[in-house]
Design a protein around this motif. Structure first.
Motif, PDB file in Angstrom:
ATOM      1  N   TYR A   1      50.939   4.130 -19.589  1.00  0.00           N
ATOM      2  CA  TYR A   1      50.489   2.741 -19.460  1.00  0.00           C
ATOM      3  C   TYR A   1      49.032   2.819 -19.036  1.00  0.00           C
ATOM      4  O   TYR A   1      48.665   3.693 -18.239  1.00  0.00           O
ATOM      5  CB  TYR A   1      51.242   1.985 -18.364  1.00  0.00           C
ATOM      6  CG  TYR A   1      52.719   1.782 -18.570  1.00  0.00           C
ATOM      7  CD1 TYR A   1      53.278   1.706 -19.836  1.00  0.00           C
ATOM      8  CD2 TYR A   1      53.573   1.655 -17.472  1.00  0.00           C
ATOM      9  CE1 TYR A   1      54.641   1.507 -20.000  1.00  0.00           C
ATOM     10  CE2 TYR A   1      54.929   1.452 -17.625  1.00  0.00           C
ATOM     11  CZ  TYR A   1      55.462   1.380 -18.899  1.00  0.00           C
ATOM     12  OH  TYR A   1      56.812   1.192 -19.054  1.00  0.00           O
TER      13      TYR A   1
ATOM     14  N   CYS B   1      48.657   2.343 -15.073  1.00  0.00           N
ATOM     15  CA  CYS B   1      49.576   3.054 -14.167  1.00  0.00           C
ATOM     16  C   CYS B   1      48.783   4.126 -13.407  1.00  0.00           C
ATOM     17  O   CYS B   1      48.105   4.951 -14.020  1.00  0.00           O
ATOM     18  CB  CYS B   1      50.703   3.675 -14.994  1.00  0.00           C
ATOM     19  SG  CYS B   1      51.459   5.130 -14.262  1.00  0.00           S
ATOM     20  N   PRO B   2      48.844   4.119 -12.073  1.00  0.00           N
ATOM     21  CA  PRO B   2      48.021   5.064 -11.298  1.00  0.00           C
ATOM     22  C   PRO B   2      48.328   6.536 -11.612  1.00  0.00           C
ATOM     23  O   PRO B   2      47.419   7.367 -11.599  1.00  0.00           O
ATOM     24  CB  PRO B   2      48.362   4.733  -9.834  1.00  0.00           C
ATOM     25  CG  PRO B   2      49.557   3.865  -9.871  1.00  0.00           C
ATOM     26  CD  PRO B   2      49.623   3.220 -11.200  1.00  0.00           C
ATOM     27  N   PHE B   3      49.589   6.835 -11.909  1.00  0.00           N
ATOM     28  CA  PHE B   3      49.960   8.223 -12.227  1.00  0.00           C
ATOM     29  C   PHE B   3      49.360   8.639 -13.586  1.00  0.00           C
ATOM     30  O   PHE B   3      48.958   9.780 -13.782  1.00  0.00           O
ATOM     31  CB  PHE B   3      51.484   8.377 -12.250  1.00  0.00           C
ATOM     32  CG  PHE B   3      52.129   7.942 -10.960  1.00  0.00           C
ATOM     33  CD1 PHE B   3      52.135   8.766  -9.855  1.00  0.00           C
ATOM     34  CD2 PHE B   3      52.707   6.681 -10.840  1.00  0.00           C
ATOM     35  CE1 PHE B   3      52.713   8.364  -8.651  1.00  0.00           C
ATOM     36  CE2 PHE B   3      53.288   6.266  -9.656  1.00  0.00           C
ATOM     37  CZ  PHE B   3      53.290   7.106  -8.549  1.00  0.00           C
TER      38      PHE B   3
ATOM     39  N   VAL C   1      62.534   5.982 -19.807  1.00  0.00           N
ATOM     40  CA  VAL C   1      61.240   5.295 -19.844  1.00  0.00           C
ATOM     41  C   VAL C   1      60.552   5.536 -18.504  1.00  0.00           C
ATOM     42  O   VAL C   1      60.801   4.843 -17.523  1.00  0.00           O
ATOM     43  CB  VAL C   1      61.397   3.773 -20.109  1.00  0.00           C
ATOM     44  CG1 VAL C   1      60.037   3.100 -20.115  1.00  0.00           C
ATOM     45  CG2 VAL C   1      62.108   3.539 -21.415  1.00  0.00           C
ATOM     46  N   GLN C   2      59.756   6.563 -18.471  1.00  0.00           N
ATOM     47  CA  GLN C   2      58.908   6.834 -17.302  1.00  0.00           C
ATOM     48  C   GLN C   2      57.610   7.430 -17.813  1.00  0.00           C
ATOM     49  O   GLN C   2      57.626   8.327 -18.665  1.00  0.00           O
ATOM     50  CB  GLN C   2      59.598   7.802 -16.344  1.00  0.00           C
ATOM     51  CG  GLN C   2      58.774   8.037 -15.067  1.00  0.00           C
ATOM     52  CD  GLN C   2      59.384   9.103 -14.155  1.00  0.00           C
ATOM     53  OE1 GLN C   2      60.487   8.925 -13.648  1.00  0.00           O
ATOM     54  NE2 GLN C   2      58.673  10.191 -13.962  1.00  0.00           N
ATOM     55  N   VAL C   3      56.520   6.888 -17.324  1.00  0.00           N
ATOM     56  CA  VAL C   3      55.206   7.399 -17.718  1.00  0.00           C
ATOM     57  C   VAL C   3      54.472   7.892 -16.484  1.00  0.00           C
ATOM     58  O   VAL C   3      54.726   7.393 -15.376  1.00  0.00           O
ATOM     59  CB  VAL C   3      54.385   6.308 -18.444  1.00  0.00           C
ATOM     60  CG1 VAL C   3      54.968   5.988 -19.784  1.00  0.00           C
ATOM     61  CG2 VAL C   3      54.226   5.048 -17.599  1.00  0.00           C
ATOM     62  N   PRO C   4      53.582   8.859 -16.601  1.00  0.00           N
ATOM     63  CA  PRO C   4      53.201   9.532 -17.836  1.00  0.00           C
ATOM     64  C   PRO C   4      54.265  10.536 -18.292  1.00  0.00           C
ATOM     65  O   PRO C   4      55.024  11.061 -17.487  1.00  0.00           O
ATOM     66  CB  PRO C   4      51.924  10.272 -17.423  1.00  0.00           C
ATOM     67  CG  PRO C   4      52.112  10.541 -15.962  1.00  0.00           C
ATOM     68  CD  PRO C   4      52.868   9.379 -15.428  1.00  0.00           C
TER      69      PRO C   4
ATOM     70  N   GLU D   1      56.517  13.572 -14.994  1.00  0.00           N
ATOM     71  CA  GLU D   1      55.891  13.810 -13.680  1.00  0.00           C
ATOM     72  C   GLU D   1      54.412  14.200 -13.826  1.00  0.00           C
ATOM     73  O   GLU D   1      54.080  15.247 -14.395  1.00  0.00           O
ATOM     74  CB  GLU D   1      56.625  14.872 -12.850  1.00  0.00           C
ATOM     75  CG  GLU D   1      58.011  14.450 -12.393  1.00  0.00           C
ATOM     76  CD  GLU D   1      57.992  13.207 -11.479  1.00  0.00           C
ATOM     77  OE1 GLU D   1      57.066  13.054 -10.678  1.00  0.00           O
ATOM     78  OE2 GLU D   1      58.914  12.394 -11.602  1.00  0.00           O
ATOM     79  N   SER D   2      53.562  13.349 -13.269  1.00  0.00           N
ATOM     80  CA  SER D   2      52.111  13.555 -13.378  1.00  0.00           C
ATOM     81  C   SER D   2      51.674  14.923 -12.845  1.00  0.00           C
ATOM     82  O   SER D   2      50.845  15.595 -13.453  1.00  0.00           O
ATOM     83  CB  SER D   2      51.366  12.440 -12.638  1.00  0.00           C
ATOM     84  OG  SER D   2      51.826  12.319 -11.314  1.00  0.00           O
TER      85      SER D   2
HETATM   86  N1  GSH Z   1      56.632  10.548  -9.860  1.00  0.00           N
HETATM   87  C1  GSH Z   1      56.200  10.006 -11.117  1.00  0.00           C
HETATM   88  C2  GSH Z   1      56.078   8.503 -10.978  1.00  0.00           C
HETATM   89  C3  GSH Z   1      55.816   7.818 -12.309  1.00  0.00           C
HETATM   90  C4  GSH Z   1      56.086   6.327 -12.243  1.00  0.00           C
HETATM   91  O1  GSH Z   1      56.587   5.788 -11.257  1.00  0.00           O
HETATM   92  N2  GSH Z   1      55.746   5.646 -13.334  1.00  0.00           N
HETATM   93  C5  GSH Z   1      56.063   4.247 -13.459  1.00  0.00           C
HETATM   94  C6  GSH Z   1      54.838   3.459 -13.929  1.00  0.00           C
HETATM   95  S1  GSH Z   1      53.533   3.494 -12.764  1.00  0.00           S
HETATM   96  C7  GSH Z   1      57.128   4.069 -14.523  1.00  0.00           C
HETATM   97  O2  GSH Z   1      57.153   4.791 -15.502  1.00  0.00           O
HETATM   98  N3  GSH Z   1      58.020   3.110 -14.339  1.00  0.00           N
HETATM   99  C8  GSH Z   1      59.047   2.810 -15.326  1.00  0.00           C
HETATM  100  C9  GSH Z   1      58.754   1.578 -16.111  1.00  0.00           C
HETATM  101  O3  GSH Z   1      57.687   0.988 -15.949  1.00  0.00           O
HETATM  102  O4  GSH Z   1      59.596   1.226 -16.950  1.00  0.00           O
HETATM  103  C10 GSH Z   1      54.882  10.678 -11.548  1.00  0.00           C
HETATM  104  O5  GSH Z   1      54.158  11.190 -10.671  1.00  0.00           O
HETATM  105  O6  GSH Z   1      54.611  10.737 -12.754  1.00  0.00           O
END
Ligand code: GSH
Length: 118
Positions: A46, A49-51, A87-90, A105-106
């Protein structure tokens, strides 16, 4: 809640723009070799998204060119969910030697990119 997230997202993008990291300069042939290896990778993300910003900043710092796929787009989101598993980004998709790896996982993504290309 939506408004707060929207504002935070804009602040993150603005700060990212202002404090954009300096791109690493490599000899042309070395960069071409890396570009060839990253051709089969895609970063599902996204924009705000901070990650994801953290991963993109590291890519910029290391001059790693990877196709960006915006998971806000429904078709891309469902591709990530069906093929990646959630659905998890990045999420970094790596296609190599006929195999596909979906790396979440970033921190794992940054460590992987640095190990390979830094
Ligand atoms: N621990 C993960 C956290 C990633 C995370 O929380 N991503 C959020 C967006 S900021 C996400 O994918 N949420 C699921 C969604 O939006 O459907 C990382 O470091 O990549």
């Amino acid at each position: 809640m939506f408004i707060i997230r929207w504002i935070l997202g804009k602040i993150i993008l603005l700060l990212n723009f202002i404090f954009s990291p300096k791109q690493r300069q490599r000899p042309v042939t070395e960069q071409q070799t890396i570009d060839l290896q990253t051709k089969n990778m895609s970063l599902y993300q996204y924009q705000a998204c901070p990650f994801c910003v953290k991963v993109r900043r590291e890519m910029r710092r290391q001059s790693i060119n990877i196709e960006i796929r915006d998971a806000k787009i429904e078709t891309i989101k469902s591709e990530l969910e069906k093929e990646g598993g959630k659905v998890q980004v990045p999420c970094l998709k790596i296609v190599e030697n006929g195999q596909t790896q979906w790396m979440y996982e970033s921190k794992a993504i940054i460590d992987y990119l640095n190990q390979r290309f830094a």
